[in-house]
Design an enzyme around this catalytic site. Structure first.
Site, PDB file in Angstrom:
ATOM      1  N   ASP A 194       2.792   2.720  -6.923  1.00 39.27           N
ATOM      2  CA  ASP A 194       2.878   4.107  -7.372  1.00 39.27           C
ATOM      3  C   ASP A 194       4.157   4.444  -8.139  1.00 39.27           C
ATOM      4  O   ASP A 194       4.269   4.162  -9.320  1.00 39.27           O
ATOM      5  CB  ASP A 194       2.702   5.059  -6.183  1.00 39.27           C
ATOM      6  CG  ASP A 194       1.323   4.933  -5.553  1.00 39.27           C
ATOM      7  OD1 ASP A 194       0.641   3.921  -5.832  1.00 39.27           O
ATOM      8  OD2 ASP A 194       0.907   5.806  -4.785  1.00 39.27           O
TER       9      ASP A 194
ATOM     10  N   GLU B  24       1.843   5.770   7.908  1.00 42.26           N
ATOM     11  CA  GLU B  24       1.723   5.183   6.571  1.00 42.26           C
ATOM     12  C   GLU B  24       3.001   4.454   6.167  1.00 42.26           C
ATOM     13  O   GLU B  24       2.954   3.389   5.558  1.00 42.26           O
ATOM     14  CB  GLU B  24       1.411   6.302   5.565  1.00 42.26           C
ATOM     15  CG  GLU B  24       1.266   5.841   4.139  1.00 42.26           C
ATOM     16  CD  GLU B  24       1.016   7.001   3.183  1.00 42.26           C
ATOM     17  OE1 GLU B  24       0.610   6.735   2.041  1.00 42.26           O
ATOM     18  OE2 GLU B  24       1.246   8.171   3.576  1.00 42.26           O
TER      19      GLU B  24
END
Length: 853
Positions: free
Chosen positions: A589, A823
């Protein structure tokens, strides 16, 4: 005279210039007029005509060529447009009926709805779905309905404690004042996947001041196929539902009355039901909410009366666009904790059922299944033998169980766009059986995540992995592209922001399935795994053609500017908006890449993925007796450490880096907006943070030290004696760079982008936080180099033990404190961050604990 004059005229008529003429009686001499001269000679005429004809013919030829080219371009555009949505022509890895009750009865029913707290469906495109909603009856104004997994619900914790992926599962959900335990057990029999039973128990939390009253809503929906019939007793209690569908035949779902947990005595409860139609499974929550009424009274003999909220009536709006609607039946039970309720599904084709799967029969079956699970878990991972405490072993079981309980079955169409489309179009309808990263935030399939997921699942159930990998590879188009994010069906689509729905056919994702295939390939070499050859070799043979196409697609579409270099497509193009344009396709990302995206970029992580892919393909080709020379040549070329260093080694940073059009002199600044005088000021646009570039970019190495720099080490491309390995091990252990007591951070603390926001709304993501998938690769690589002869073997062994311990201790501690696996984790405190529960690749902690790499 005559003759002389004759000769002169005869021999040279041009000399006769004068003649006598009589004008008005006078005779005078005048030069002869020249005879008329033609406009062009015949020869020039013919030449001009020829040129004209030639030009005409050329013009006609050009017109014909243009028309041919135009229609050919149209044809090719049409052909290329079709290719984008044309599935791969090789035989499908899975037959269309491979998930049916006839072919796979033991896996037909399952908890394949990971986006809801509790629900089951079949592995079929239009399954009858079942599920649970609930809410606490706190006050007249509160409607805190729980159904789909939402982080905003603020539950203390929820997740599977035990789940074997096939036969049973037990989940615990901690709400504000009470805890629900949801259990399902399956029993094979008949022709439609057999029976199953749910057991839901509720108990009061220690923090609750009094025993709460809660409402459980059990529901069944037909999803446009088949029909349901509600059976009512005592006017308000739904005793059971009968139905039929193509995949299930006839069936019956029975709702038993609640009992006390300690004894099988019935408890007082109020009952309500709703029978209506639904235009889609994604609207079930709204239908229930819109049907609620406050007019009901909870009136036990042992306590005071109180009003409560329950389903009442609902009229579906007219459906003009989607006239097909599904039967939807809800059974509501309002009861005070503690309680226990059982729901039975019984297949009409199960004729020789020995007894009903309920009560003591269910308890005995559940006890047996738990024992089998415990034995298999220890045999597979050996955590108890490695000295882990019982609490740590339970944590490991929960991590694995949440991965297995997060398997979902989806059916629908992706929305795709290629360079040959002016607008997005629909991909062919398809099914996908896959694990999901997060039930609350990412309840859908992600290509590069799934490779990590299957590393764990393949250790537990190789057949499950073969099915998941086959489902993904069957999504490949004729070019070799696979949509990297799978959003199939209305329920999946309802959880995805619109900007992430369209998948672009030039965009890749890391081919992590090669990690799984590497593990499968290694297991085949072990004598103890010889029985697996019978299933695995035919699977690999069917897979091989598609893997070849997939690899070729990466080689051609992701090729870099130099021979044997590679570049991720799909970077954000709006350089004014982002501090550093994201590269979602890389999976990392917002990790810092070249500040100004261009075709001159070279990405080191993609290069290393191609080394891995070529190595595995070469190995597979040899195993299958196929030509392997091309893949072996590619592997030998790319694995040459000199080439790797030439393309990606930065002498300035002493690290492997991307290369591109880059400057570090960038920052986010408040946008300057011209404010004109006058009364129009309130209509001015809101000021934004935009990127300011203080120094022009140039082609250079992107000197960002972090996860990308480690890829030659992570994927074991470096030889054990490489001096570059020494620099990497130093960077790993340096607390000022990548080392923390909780795992390796994603970006060095000394980097200008460290923990910087990418926009005013985008918090840092891969800019310092600790990610478990990369830490798994790092622990795996250290284990590898600690077992290879070389000057850094001892250093790798020490780092292996230290890093493994740090990662295990922190994830376990956070799980104990928060109830979740996360996460990502803070590099400064170790606290869990991001979406939760995140039992996708963070569940790789089980393999780290087991030392299975």
């Amino acid at each position: 005279m005559y003759s002389s004059s004759f000769r002169q005229t005869k021999t040279n008529p041009a000399r006769q210039r004068k003649k006598n003429i009589n004008v008005n009686g006078e005779s005078r001499s005048q030069k002869d007029e020249k005879p008329p001269v033609p406009f062009q000679s015949e020869k020039k005429k013919e030449k001009r005509i020829a040129i004209s004809k030639l030009l005409i013919n050329i013009s006609i030829g050009l017109c014909i060529f243009s028309l041919v080219w135009f229609f050919y371009a149209l044809y090719m555009r049409s052909a290329m447009t079709k290719r984008a949505v044309t599935l791969h022509p090789s035989p499908r890895l899975l037959d269309a009926k491979s998930t049916s009750a006839a072919v796979s009865p033991e896996r037909f029913w399952g908890s394949y709805r990971p986006h809801v707290y509790f629900g089951m469906k079949t592995r079929s495109p239009r399954s009858v779905v079942t599920g649970l909603m609930w809410m606490s009856q706190i006050s007249h104004s509160d409607v805190n309905l729980r159904h789909t997994c939402e982080q905003g619900d603020g539950l203390s914790s929820y997740g599977w404690l035990i789940h074997d992926g096939v036969n049973f599962g037990m989940q615990q959900i901690r709400d504000t004042d009470f805890t629900l335990t949801t259990t399902f057990v399956k029993r094979m029999g008949g022709e439609h996947g057999g029976d199953w039973t749910w057991r839901i128990t509720g108990k009061q939390n220690n923090t609750a001041s009094q025993a709460p009253i809660i409402s459980l809503m059990f529901y069944v929906a037909s999803d446009t196929q088949g029909y349901l019939q509600a059976h009512i007793e005592d006017k308000t209690r739904l005793s059971h539902v009968t139905g039929t569908s193509e995949e299930l035949g006839d069936f019956k779902i029975t709702f038993n009355k609640p009992t006390s947990r300690e004894a099988a005595t019935n408890k007082y409860a109020s009952y309500n039901y709703l029978q209506t139609l639904s235009p889609g499974l994604d609207q079930l929550t709204d239908i229930v909410k819109n049907s609620l009424s406050h007019r009901f009274v909870f009136n036990p003999s042992t306590a005071e009366k109180r009003s409560y909220i329950a389903v009442d009536t609902y009229t579906p709006p007219p459906q003009k666009d989607n006239p097909i609607q599904s039967d939807f039946v809800v059974h509501q039970v309002t009861v005070q904790v503690p309680f226990q309720i059982e729901v039975l599904f019984e297949s009409g084709s199960f004729h020789d059922r020995p007894n009903q799967l309920k009560g003591s029969v269910l308890t005995e079956e559940l006890t047996s299944l738990k024992l089998s699970y415990r034995e298999k878990f220890e045999e597979t991972f050996g955590l108890q033998a490695k000295g882990f405490t019982p609490a740590q072993v339970r944590f490991g079981k929960a991590a694995l169980s949440n991965m297995l309980g997060g398997m979902g079955y989806f059916f629908g169409q992706s929305v795709v766009q290629s360079n040959y489309h002016d607008y997005p179009i629909l991909y062919p309808e398809a099914a996908l059986f896959t694990a999901v990263p997060s039930r609350s935030f990412f309840p859908r399939g992600f290509l590069w995540d799934e490779g990590f997921h299957q590393l764990l699942i393949s250790k537990w159930d190789p057949q499950l992995t073969r099915e998941a990998v086959a489902h993904w590879l069957d999504l490949m188009n004729v070019e070799g592209w696979i949509p990297r994010e799978q959003i199939l069906g209305d329920e999946a689509l309802s959880k995805v922001p619109s900007e992430f729905v369209v998948q672009h056919t030039e965009n890749a994702n890391p081919p992590t399935f090669f990690l799984v295939l590497e593990k499968i390939r290694e297991q085949l070499d072990k004598p103890t795994n010889a029985p697996q050859l019978q299933d695995t070799l035919p699977f690999l043979r069917r897979l091989y053609t598609r893997l070849q196409t997939w690899f070729d697609w990466y080689k051609t579409t992701q090729a870099g500017p130099l021979p044997n270099s590679y570049r991720w497509r799909g970077r954000d193009k709006d350089t004014n908006r982002f501090l550093n344009p994201k590269t979602l396709t890389s999976g990392l990302d917002d990790y810092p890449r070249a500040s100004h995206p261009s075709e001159d970029e070279r990405h080191v992580d993609l290069y290393c993925w191609m080394v891995l892919a070529s190595r595995i393909l070469s190995s597979m080709a040899q195993l299958l007796g196929e030509p392997h020379q091309e893949y072996e040549h590619t592997y030998q070329t790319l694995s040459n450490n000199s080439l790797l260093s030439k393309l990606h080694w930065s002498e300035q940073l002493h690290a492997f880096c991307d290369y591109g059009n880059h400057t570090q002199a960038v920052s986010l600044q408040q946008e300057k907006v011209f404010v004109p005088p006058g009364p129009m000021r309130q209509q001015l646009p809101v000021k934004r943070l935009v990127r300011s570039v203080r120094k022009a970019p140039k082609l250079q190495y992107v000197n960002a030290l972090g996860y990308v720099s480690l890829f030659p080490f992570l994927l074991q491309v470096l030889t054990p004696d490489s001096q570059k390995l020494e620099y990497i091990l130093k960077d790993i252990r340096d607390p000022a760079r990548l080392w923390t007591p909780y795992g390796l951070r994603s970006l060095s603390r000394s980097d200008p982008m460290y923990m910087k926001r990418n926009t005013e709304h985008d918090a840092p993501y891969w800019r310092g936080a600790i990610w478990i998938n990369i830490n798994y690769l790092a622990v795996r690589a250290l284990h590898h180099y600690s077992r290879k002869q070389g000057p850094y073997q001892e250093k790798a062994a020490d780092l292996y033990q230290e890093l493994r311990t740090n990662v295990i201790n922190n994830i376990y501690k956070q799980y104990q404190e928060t109830g979740y696996i996360w996460e990502q984790y803070s590099d400064s405190t170790g606290r869990g961050k991001g979406s939760h529960p995140f039992t996708g690749w963070s569940a790789l902690i089980v393999l780290i604990m087991a030392e299975e790499y």
